[in-house]
Design an enzyme around this catalytic site. Sequence first.
Site, short mmCIF file in Angstrom:
data_model
loop_
_atom_site.label_atom_id
_atom_site.label_comp_id
_atom_site.label_asym_id
_atom_site.label_seq_id
_atom_site.Cartn_x
_atom_site.Cartn_y
_atom_site.Cartn_z
N ASP A 46 0.92 -1.31 -0.07
CA ASP A 46 -0.27 -0.02 0.02
C ASP A 46 0.92 1.28 -0.01
O ASP A 46 1.42 1.51 1.18
CB ASP A 46 -0.78 0.10 1.39
CG ASP A 46 -1.74 1.31 1.33
OD1 ASP A 46 -2.95 1.13 0.73
OD2 ASP A 46 -1.47 1.98 1.89
N TYR A 51 3.23 9.86 -0.57
CA TYR A 51 4.39 9.27 0.34
C TYR A 51 5.63 9.47 -0.45
O TYR A 51 6.77 9.25 0.25
CB TYR A 51 4.00 7.79 0.43
CG TYR A 51 2.67 7.08 1.22
CD1 TYR A 51 2.01 8.19 1.68
CD2 TYR A 51 2.36 6.03 1.33
CE1 TYR A 51 0.68 7.95 2.38
CE2 TYR A 51 1.23 5.60 1.93
CZ TYR A 51 0.27 6.58 2.47
OH TYR A 51 -0.95 6.24 3.02
N LYS A 76 -2.41 5.81 -4.34
CA LYS A 76 -3.67 6.75 -4.17
C LYS A 76 -3.52 8.01 -4.94
O LYS A 76 -2.16 8.40 -5.01
CB LYS A 76 -3.74 6.95 -2.56
CG LYS A 76 -3.76 5.80 -1.76
CD LYS A 76 -4.06 6.05 -0.15
CE LYS A 76 -3.73 4.72 0.57
NZ LYS A 76 -2.17 4.62 0.67
N HIS A 109 -7.50 9.60 -2.16
CA HIS A 109 -6.91 9.50 -0.88
C HIS A 109 -7.83 10.16 0.30
O HIS A 109 -7.81 9.69 1.46
CB HIS A 109 -5.40 10.25 -0.91
CG HIS A 109 -4.34 9.53 0.15
ND1 HIS A 109 -3.06 9.79 -0.15
CD2 HIS A 109 -4.56 9.30 1.45
CE1 HIS A 109 -2.43 9.19 0.83
NE2 HIS A 109 -3.38 8.89 1.86
P1 NAD Z 1 0.59 1.39 12.06
O1 NAD Z 1 -0.48 1.25 12.86
O2 NAD Z 1 0.77 0.14 10.92
O3 NAD Z 1 1.97 1.21 12.93
C1 NAD Z 1 3.20 1.31 12.12
C2 NAD Z 1 4.51 1.61 13.45
O4 NAD Z 1 4.02 0.69 14.50
C3 NAD Z 1 5.74 1.42 12.98
O5 NAD Z 1 6.15 2.69 12.56
C4 NAD Z 1 6.40 0.94 14.43
O6 NAD Z 1 6.81 2.07 15.11
C5 NAD Z 1 5.18 0.12 15.11
N1 NAD Z 1 5.34 -1.21 14.69
C6 NAD Z 1 5.04 -1.93 13.59
N2 NAD Z 1 5.11 -3.19 13.77
C7 NAD Z 1 5.48 -3.43 15.08
C8 NAD Z 1 5.46 -4.52 15.91
N3 NAD Z 1 5.46 -6.00 15.47
N4 NAD Z 1 5.88 -4.59 17.30
C9 NAD Z 1 5.94 -3.12 17.69
N5 NAD Z 1 5.63 -2.15 17.17
C10 NAD Z 1 5.61 -2.04 15.65
O7 NAD Z 1 0.82 2.59 11.36
P2 NAD Z 1 0.79 3.46 9.99
O8 NAD Z 1 2.08 3.40 9.21
O9 NAD Z 1 0.32 4.77 10.20
O10 NAD Z 1 -0.52 2.72 9.06
C11 NAD Z 1 -0.19 1.66 8.20
C12 NAD Z 1 -0.26 1.96 6.95
O11 NAD Z 1 -1.61 2.47 6.51
C13 NAD Z 1 0.58 3.04 6.41
O12 NAD Z 1 2.03 2.77 6.25
C14 NAD Z 1 -0.02 3.39 4.90
O13 NAD Z 1 0.44 2.63 4.04
C15 NAD Z 1 -1.38 3.48 5.42
N6 NAD Z 1 -2.01 4.78 5.87
C16 NAD Z 1 -2.96 5.45 4.90
C17 NAD Z 1 -3.64 6.41 5.34
C18 NAD Z 1 -4.73 7.18 4.31
O14 NAD Z 1 -4.96 8.38 4.96
N7 NAD Z 1 -5.06 6.62 3.64
C19 NAD Z 1 -3.15 7.17 6.71
C20 NAD Z 1 -2.08 6.50 7.47
C21 NAD Z 1 -1.49 5.34 6.84
#
Ligand code: NAD
Length: 277
Positions: A46, A51, A76, A109
Amino acid sequence: MSKVPSLILNNGVSMPQLGFGVWQVPDDEAASAVGTALEAGYRSVDTAAVYENERGTGQAIASSGIPREELFVTTKLWNSEQGHDSTLRAFDASLERLGLDYVDLYLVHWPVPALDAYVDTYKAFEKILADGRARAIGVSNFLPEHLERLIDATSVVPAVNQIELHPQLAQADSRAFHARHEIATEAWSPLGQGKGLLEVPAVAAIARKHGRSPAQVVLRWHLQLGNVVIPKSVTPSRIRENIDVFDFELDAEDMAAFAALDEGKRLGPDPAEFDVR
Ligand code: NAD
């Protein structure tokens, strides 16, 4: 191959229920992170134009040697490109950066209600779909009111709505709306961005009970609700940990303990207001 189950979207396309998110991964680190994820068995990635890592993502795909049809690539359209013709141009630019001739899923998005352009934007998405350059189209951060209007004004019901969703923001209303309209619910920030959620005592207790990590039991909660999840990490051990969630199950008591954590707590912006272009 991948042990990740798939959901069948409302147009018959199948989508892995767990993928790899790359928000905040710099372009020059994306190739390595996505490469690690593909080696670990992820087949869905994704990304998004905003990004600024479509190039690195595309490089990992190209060098993986995995047949294109086994991958599911989402990108997106950024808010500044909303509008019919600008969408078509932005889509071409995303494909060029990814080095692909189609994506599996293209998402609007944000609705940006103040801009009032998402209907025209989505009509361009319908053309992209009809031309076979996206296998499915959908939206992100749309509230039910935005989806209602879109469904009334266009002919393709979005296959997916990707929204902020984690145990502290369980989004029951959106999930019920999606279910009524056969729209798949995809959870962004599924781990609550790795901040407070993973330290909540009830989550830690469920993790101990199953001999798993807090992140793994949170991902199980999503999967058992039927959500698509796209956890992000750049740490190889966590990338592997986050896909290693298909050999255990939460029970009703665990699911109830998770349900009690819902406090409507947003980490990101309110989609009704968000207007960054
Ligand atoms: P997430 O909830 O996936 O959290 C990621 C963070 O959690 C990492 O940076 C790390 O610090 C921690 N983490 C990951 N795996 C772990 C583990 N096994 N143990 C402990 N800590 C851990 O947060 P995110 O990146 O905000 O969301 C995931 C994806 O969603 C993004 O990368 C993106 O692709 C998407 N996203 C989309 C939108 C949108 O507006 N459509 C907005 C935000 C994110």
